[in-house]
Motif scaffolding. Structure first.
Motif, PDB file in Angstrom:
ATOM      1  N   UNK A  46       0.963  -1.224   0.042  1.00 49.34           N
ATOM      2  CA  UNK A  46       0.004  -0.047   0.006  1.00 49.34           C
ATOM      3  C   UNK A  46       0.922   1.229  -0.116  1.00 49.34           C
ATOM      4  N   UNK A  47       2.077   1.080   0.744  1.00 47.09           N
ATOM      5  CA  UNK A  47       2.780   2.319   0.662  1.00 47.09           C
ATOM      6  C   UNK A  47       3.437   2.659  -0.511  1.00 47.09           C
ATOM      7  N   UNK A  48       3.750   1.565  -1.418  1.00 46.48           N
ATOM      8  CA  UNK A  48       4.139   1.678  -2.811  1.00 46.48           C
ATOM      9  C   UNK A  48       3.229   2.246  -3.684  1.00 46.48           C
ATOM     10  N   UNK A  49       1.733   1.875  -3.433  1.00 48.12           N
ATOM     11  CA  UNK A  49       0.788   2.157  -4.432  1.00 48.12           C
ATOM     12  C   UNK A  49       0.405   3.602  -4.181  1.00 48.12           C
ATOM     13  N   UNK A  50       0.468   4.119  -2.756  1.00 47.31           N
ATOM     14  CA  UNK A  50       0.062   5.541  -2.684  1.00 47.31           C
ATOM     15  C   UNK A  50       1.077   6.457  -2.967  1.00 47.31           C
ATOM     16  N   UNK A  51       2.316   6.022  -2.806  1.00 48.59           N
ATOM     17  CA  UNK A  51       3.688   6.819  -3.401  1.00 48.59           C
ATOM     18  C   UNK A  51       3.410   6.861  -5.010  1.00 48.59           C
ATOM     19  N   UNK A  52       3.239   5.832  -5.564  1.00 50.61           N
ATOM     20  CA  UNK A  52       2.971   5.821  -7.154  1.00 50.61           C
ATOM     21  C   UNK A  52       1.822   6.765  -7.602  1.00 50.61           C
ATOM     22  N   UNK A  53       0.665   6.636  -6.680  1.00 51.07           N
ATOM     23  CA  UNK A  53      -0.384   7.689  -7.147  1.00 51.07           C
ATOM     24  C   UNK A  53       0.034   9.193  -7.166  1.00 51.07           C
ATOM     25  N   UNK A  54       0.638   9.574  -5.764  1.00 52.29           N
ATOM     26  CA  UNK A  54       1.256  10.724  -5.656  1.00 52.29           C
ATOM     27  C   UNK A  54       2.174  11.308  -6.672  1.00 52.29           C
ATOM     28  N   UNK A  55       3.074  10.462  -7.013  1.00 51.97           N
ATOM     29  CA  UNK A  55       4.265  10.639  -7.909  1.00 51.97           C
ATOM     30  C   UNK A  55       3.345  10.969  -9.340  1.00 51.97           C
ATOM     31  N   UNK A  56       2.655   9.981  -9.918  1.00 52.94           N
ATOM     32  CA  UNK A  56       1.916  10.006 -10.893  1.00 52.94           C
ATOM     33  C   UNK A  56       1.061  11.034 -11.139  1.00 52.94           C
ATOM     34  N   UNK A  57       0.463  11.640 -10.106  1.00 51.67           N
ATOM     35  CA  UNK A  57      -0.497  12.721 -10.311  1.00 51.67           C
ATOM     36  C   UNK A  57       0.223  13.941 -10.304  1.00 51.67           C
ATOM     37  N   UNK A  58       1.458  14.156  -9.531  1.00 47.61           N
ATOM     38  CA  UNK A  58       2.354  15.207  -9.577  1.00 47.61           C
ATOM     39  C   UNK A  58       2.879  15.611 -11.164  1.00 47.61           C
ATOM     40  N   UNK A  59       3.251  14.398 -11.601  1.00 48.27           N
ATOM     41  CA  UNK A  59       3.867  14.312 -13.088  1.00 48.27           C
ATOM     42  C   UNK A  59       2.752  14.788 -13.906  1.00 48.27           C
ATOM     43  N   UNK A  60       1.405  14.311 -13.890  1.00 45.60           N
ATOM     44  CA  UNK A  60       0.499  14.800 -14.671  1.00 45.60           C
ATOM     45  C   UNK A  60       0.080  16.422 -14.459  1.00 45.60           C
ATOM     46  N   UNK A  61      -0.040  16.844 -13.272  1.00 43.61           N
ATOM     47  CA  UNK A  61      -0.356  18.296 -13.006  1.00 43.61           C
ATOM     48  C   UNK A  61       1.074  18.957 -13.514  1.00 43.61           C
ATOM     49  N   UNK A  62       2.213  18.661 -13.747  1.00 42.16           N
ATOM     50  CA  UNK A  62       3.215  19.337 -14.079  1.00 42.16           C
ATOM     51  C   UNK A  62       3.258  19.523 -15.625  1.00 42.16           C
ATOM     52  N   UNK A  63       2.729  18.211 -16.204  1.00 40.76           N
ATOM     53  CA  UNK A  63       2.669  18.412 -17.549  1.00 40.76           C
ATOM     54  C   UNK A  63       1.785  19.254 -18.092  1.00 40.76           C
ATOM     55  N   UNK A  64       0.451  19.191 -17.222  1.00 45.73           N
ATOM     56  CA  UNK A  64      -0.771  20.095 -17.301  1.00 45.73           C
ATOM     57  C   UNK A  64      -0.235  21.617 -17.508  1.00 45.73           C
ATOM     58  N   UNK A  65       0.469  21.829 -16.387  1.00 44.80           N
ATOM     59  CA  UNK A  65       1.180  23.325 -16.151  1.00 44.80           C
ATOM     60  C   UNK A  65       1.787  23.806 -17.274  1.00 44.80           C
ATOM     61  N   UNK A  66       2.748  22.836 -17.737  1.00 47.89           N
ATOM     62  CA  UNK A  66       3.571  23.137 -18.774  1.00 47.89           C
ATOM     63  C   UNK A  66       2.777  23.513 -20.450  1.00 47.89           C
ATOM     64  N   UNK A  67       1.919  23.034 -20.434  1.00 45.96           N
ATOM     65  CA  UNK A  67       0.854  22.540 -21.856  1.00 45.96           C
ATOM     66  C   UNK A  67       0.105  24.104 -21.569  1.00 45.96           C
ATOM     67  N   UNK A  68      -0.524  24.327 -20.449  1.00 52.41           N
ATOM     68  CA  UNK A  68      -1.740  25.187 -20.373  1.00 52.41           C
ATOM     69  C   UNK A  68      -1.097  26.590 -19.739  1.00 52.41           C
ATOM     70  N   UNK A  69      -0.052  26.763 -18.940  1.00 55.70           N
ATOM     71  CA  UNK A  69       0.458  28.024 -18.623  1.00 55.70           C
ATOM     72  C   UNK A  69       0.543  29.105 -19.537  1.00 55.70           C
TER      73      UNK A  69
END
Lengths: 550, 120
Positions: A46-69
């Motif tokens: 579960x620790x791996x899963x929650x870390x994975x979710x957080x890291x993926x979410x941040x990557x998606x948000x960062x890509x979103x920022x780069x594209x739409x800022x």
């Protein structure tokens, strides 16, 4: 999901989802960091899963920022009480500013954190206490993200400490005597730098009564007249500046402040080494220094050539000393660590030259070196995972036959770090050298400035790219190629590790191919523009203040 | 100026301890000293000296004219910042001491010279 919606509602002040991303980027990894050890108690995965979710979410948000800022930066203010009426005039509350430069750095950080996480899934199986590992990992991530986004000098210090303290713990994570020693050494050096930064913040606050970066840049422009008239004030100003540059150079491990890095980076587990060398020193040292020098102080070659000369000297010293020391190393990861010193020297050299070419080159080198050196440290992890050995002499050659993917990715990554086309590393170094030549061209028309020194800088930078290739091929030669005497029963590393390494190679290639089509016009150009605009940063963040004050 | 001088001297004493002492506990003490000196300096920055009053709290009390608003109360920001940095300092000291203890358990010595294994 309800919490997420509530968070968006609180932060949303009519500007939509994009405006609330800074809050999410802090909240997601920070929340996950403290959930990880609790969930680890329930079930290891579960620790791996929650870390994975957080890291993926941040990557998606960062890509979103780069594209739409857009061209105006996001200014996110988190303040208690009804201070909105004064918000444009005076900075109150916790301020996050995401402009093009911050968005670019966020992307770099989250990409490498994501792939280091994937690599670590298999690599870390033999470690104990993984719940704590993921907490520290996410805290380090939070610290770096916060440092990139913050619009406040003291918050910069706080996020720097969050990232730094978790990195001390991660360096000593293996708890072997060598690792503990490296952790202690690293901590001593890092904390001296942190305390010096706090001291300079105290001095800055005492003379300006503000800590907001945008407001500070306004205060510093107002201060210029005062500086010319009072010599004591001028001395204090330079004392603080030197203190800041010393501390950030220590954090960035520039020669002569580099002694902790070759101990600390190899001692950490491979994914952490990749993060430390790939993004950590750049965010804590280079990004913080450059943001303050360019956007807060608003320095340029015209106003203060001594600062830029100092940066060029530091950069050249790091390039030369780092490369020459790397040539003589006998340890896989230690060689890569010395190489990091030398490559950070290139980045600082680019920022020291300081024209558009060099800035684009330096920013591209931040990306190229993050991906490239991250990849090389991951291959070292792959080799250690199968052989348990880091010593180049004992590895004995011929590993390429058993571990073809590791060998291939190492060689391609080494080519990129050294600067061979068509990889991204070639374009970044080329642009830094082009910047030096361009500056020499500008200086040649002015008899008071020695143009030939810049030509010499360009030649040294080009020459040491070849030395880089030399010491990186030493590993190729001694580890992957050739024939080993004894028969070995080695296999390629597990799929997920190979996947992380191959993805980084693909990104390096894609970055090189798309450099002129997408990377330079869309990502690096606007980011370099933020730096070139100097104290315009303050105007963009606090329009009311500058409108009123002239 | 006196305050500035005292805190700079304290910082230098801390730095001296960190650089010259070979005992890890003493290094940690040096760090604590340095941190306290910086915190001391930072906290003192926010205080004003007003004739007739010994200590001014960071609270807006009576305001007679608009001119003396700023000098009628101490700046609360440095105090808040120092509170944060004290907490950070606590974390740093605690972690440094636990690292030293871990090294002691492994090697049986607090001496930095005896654990020099990393070279190159």
């Amino acid at each position: 999901m309800e919490i997420l919606n509530a968070l968006i509602n609180i932060t949303d002040k009519g500007a939509g989802f994009l405006h609330s991303i800074p809050a999410l980027l802090i909240a997601i990894p920070l929340g996950a960091a403290f959930l990880a050890p609790i969930l680890f108690k329930l079930w290891k995965r579960l620790a791996e899963i929650i870390t994975g979710l957080a890291v993926t979410a941040c990557l998606v948000l960062a890509i979103y920022l780069v594209l739409f800022l857009g061209n105006t930066p996001i200014v996110y203010t988190f303040s208690g009480g009804n201070w909105e009426f004064i918000q444009n005039l005076l900075p109150l509350g916790i301020v996050f500013v995401v402009d093009k430069l911050a968005a670019f750095m966020l992307l770099v950080v989250s990409i490498l954190v994501f792939f280091a996480y994937l690599f670590g899934l298999k690599y870390l199986e033999r470690f104990t206490g993984l719940g704590k590992y993921y907490t520290l990992y996410l805290l380090m991530f939070t610290g770096m993200i916060g440092l990139v986004m913050t619009g406040d000098l003291f918050n910069m210090f706080v996020f720097m400490e969050i990232a730094a303290i978790s990195s001390y713990a991660l360096v000593a994570f293996g708890t072997e005597p060598e690792e503990l020693e490296a952790g202690f050494k690293y901590m001593v050096m890092g904390e001296i730098a942190s305390i010096m930064i706090l001291l300079s913040i105290a001095f800055i606050y005492s003379s300006t009564s503000t800590l907001n970066l945008a407001h500070l840049s306004y205060a510093f422009t107002q201060m210029q007249t005062q500086m010319a008239s009072t010599p004591g004030f001028r001395a204090g100003f330079y004392f603080v500046l030197i203190l800041l540059m010393f501390s950030f150079s220590l954090k960035a491990a520039l020669v002569p402040f580099h002694s902790w890095l070759p101990d600390a980076h190899p001692s950490a587990p491979a994914p952490i080494s990749a993060l430390l060398s790939g993004v950590f020193i750049k965010v804590l040292g280079v990004y913080a220094m450059v943001r303050i020098l360019y956007n807060v102080y608003g320095f340029s070659w015209e106003s203060s050539p001594e600062v830029f000369t100092a940066l060029i000297v530091l950069g050249l010293a790091s390039i030369i000393a780092g490369s020459l020391l790397a040539l003589n190393q006998k340890d896989y990861k230690r060689l890569l660590a010395y190489s990091s010193i030398s490559q950070v020297g290139y980045i600082i050299l680019g920022f020291g030259i300081g024209n558009l070419f060099a800035l684009i080159g330096a920013l591209a080198h931040i990306l190229a070196h993050a991906l490239g050196k991250g990849l090389l440290f991951l291959t070292s992890g792959s080799v250690v995972y199968r052989t348990g050995e880091r010593d180049l002499g004992k590895l004995g050659g011929g590993l390429g036959k058993y571990m073809p993917w590791t060998s291939l990715t190492y060689n391609l990554g080494a080519l990129s770090v050294a600067g061979i086309p068509p990889f991204l590393g070639f374009f970044s170094k080329m642009f830094i050298i082009l910047g030096a030549i361009d500056l020499a061209r500008v200086w040649d028309s002015d008899p008071s400035k020695p143009g030939w020194t810049m030509i010499a800088v360009a030649i040294i930078a080009g020459l040491f790219a070849v030395v880089t290739l030399g010491y990186l091929l030493k590993i190729t030669n001694q580890v992957f190629w050739g024939k080993s005497e004894e028969k070995r029963t080695l296999k390629e590393s597990p799929f997920i590790m190979v996947f992380a390494m191959v993805s980084l190679v693909v990104l390096l290639l894609a970055g090189g191919v798309a450099f002129f089509f997408w990377l330079k016009p869309e990502l690096l150009g606007p980011a370099a523009d933020v730096l070139l605009k100097g104290t315009k940063y303050g105007e963009l963040v606090l329009p009311g203040l500058f409108g009123a004050g002239g | 100026m006196l305050i500035l001088g005292i805190s700079l001297v304290l910082i230098l004493i801390g730095l001296y301890a960190i650089i010259t002492k070979r005992n890890m506990i003493k290094v940690a003490v040096g760090f604590a000293l340095m941190e306290y000196a910086v915190n001391f300096l930072f906290a003192i920055i926010g205080f004003h000296k007003v004739p007739g009053m010994k200590i001014i709290p960071p609270i807006l009390m009576e305001v007679k004219t608009t001119a003396n608003v700023l000098s009628s109360y101490s700046d609360p920001v440095p105090q808040a910042l120092v509170l944060t940095s004290i907490v950070i300092g606590l974390g740093v000291t605690a972690f440094m001491l636990s690292l030293a203890l871990r090294i002691y358990n492994r090697i049986g010595s607090f001496d930095l010279d005896e654990i020099k294994r990393l070279k190159g």
